[in-house]
Scaffold this motif. Sequence first.
Motif, PDB file in Angstrom:
ATOM      1  N   SER A 142       1.194  -1.039  -0.093  1.00  0.00           N
ATOM      2  CA  SER A 142       0.449   0.204   0.103  1.00  0.00           C
ATOM      3  C   SER A 142       1.201   0.892  -0.093  1.00  0.00           C
ATOM      4  CB  SER A 142      -0.699   0.092   1.240  1.00  0.00           C
ATOM      5  OG  SER A 142      -0.290   0.495   2.846  1.00  0.00           O
ATOM      6  N   GLN A 143       0.262   2.754  -0.804  1.00  0.00           N
ATOM      7  CA  GLN A 143       0.650   3.513  -0.592  1.00  0.00           C
ATOM      8  C   GLN A 143       1.014   4.118   1.072  1.00  0.00           C
ATOM      9  OE1 GLN A 143      -1.994   4.904  -3.473  1.00  0.00           O
ATOM     10  NE2 GLN A 143      -0.743   7.192  -3.658  1.00  0.00           N
ATOM     11  N   GLN A 169       2.682   0.625  -5.990  1.00  0.00           N
ATOM     12  CA  GLN A 169       1.315   0.976  -4.643  1.00  0.00           C
ATOM     13  C   GLN A 169       2.484   2.118  -3.876  1.00  0.00           C
ATOM     14  OE1 GLN A 169      -0.863  -1.986  -4.782  1.00  0.00           O
ATOM     15  NE2 GLN A 169      -2.187  -0.586  -3.953  1.00  0.00           N
ATOM     16  N   THR A 172       5.080   4.637  -4.580  1.00  0.00           N
ATOM     17  CA  THR A 172       4.438   6.118  -5.189  1.00  0.00           C
ATOM     18  C   THR A 172       4.359   6.778  -3.490  1.00  0.00           C
ATOM     19  OG1 THR A 172       2.943   5.282  -6.347  1.00  0.00           O
ATOM     20  CG2 THR A 172       2.048   7.058  -6.048  1.00  0.00           C
ATOM     21  N   PHE A 200      -0.114   3.812 -11.491  1.00  0.00           N
ATOM     22  CA  PHE A 200       0.943   4.250 -10.515  1.00  0.00           C
ATOM     23  C   PHE A 200       1.913   4.534 -11.054  1.00  0.00           C
ATOM     24  CE2 PHE A 200      -1.791   2.218  -7.556  1.00  0.00           C
ATOM     25  CZ  PHE A 200      -2.263   2.413  -6.516  1.00  0.00           C
TER      26      PHE A 200
END
Length: 256
Positions: A142-143, A169, A172, A200
């Motif tokens: 996850s970001q 992700q 990013t 992304f």
Amino acid sequence: MLGAENALANEQMSVLLCDARGDAIRRRHYIRTLLARQVDGFIILGDRNDLRPSLTRDIPVPVVYVYCESTDPGDLSVLADDEGGARLAAAHLVSLRRKHITHITGPESYRAARDRVTGLTDVLTEHGLTLAGSAPLYGEWSQRWGRQATRMLLAGSPEVDAIFCGNDQIATGVADMLSDLGRNIPDDVAVVGYDNWEIFAADCRPPLTTVDLNLEQLGTTAATHLFAALDGQTRSGVIRQPCRLVVRESTAPPSR
């Protein structure tokens, strides 16, 4: 799925798609239903590049596994080469004269995550380098984890000049936090992602260098081997398909 469907359509074969959603009862129901419709073969698609129990004994027609590896060595499995993909990313960063390379990735329970760590550390060792921060940072895909891990990492290892991320992700999120902390990408810190997920990778600031798994080609390869099995040319074992590195603006030699 697109790669497999295109290859099958070229042979005037139609595709029936069933999503078992990880449920064994649903999976058995779909196998029975498809066999009742006299399908010619099965492509078993995994949701992660990992080991999965063989289903071949329940299926009397040819079976190919893709993006997963059957536990039965007599089956044919087509995988993305995660270790090789990580080697591409690591070699790229080393070629840019990055000396303090670290890794932020997803859960350690994923074989893909572990394979990518192996590929990275092997390349670093070959060049007399060690992983900055001493160990990979395992977390979520996850970001949010990318941002959190970057803050923790730079608090303890401010010398880091390159971050290889387990997916786009995470990368990013890493890029967002580096910007918040006043680190320039790529002058101060180079960033590499994984997956080449366009939403992304292209929209990241700056656009993200990343590893492409060539998933569509993976599906085409699986369909090709299914055709061969239908013609009596069966094959077993594991095929690891090479990845490719897509270079964008998030990597460059250090500015000083």
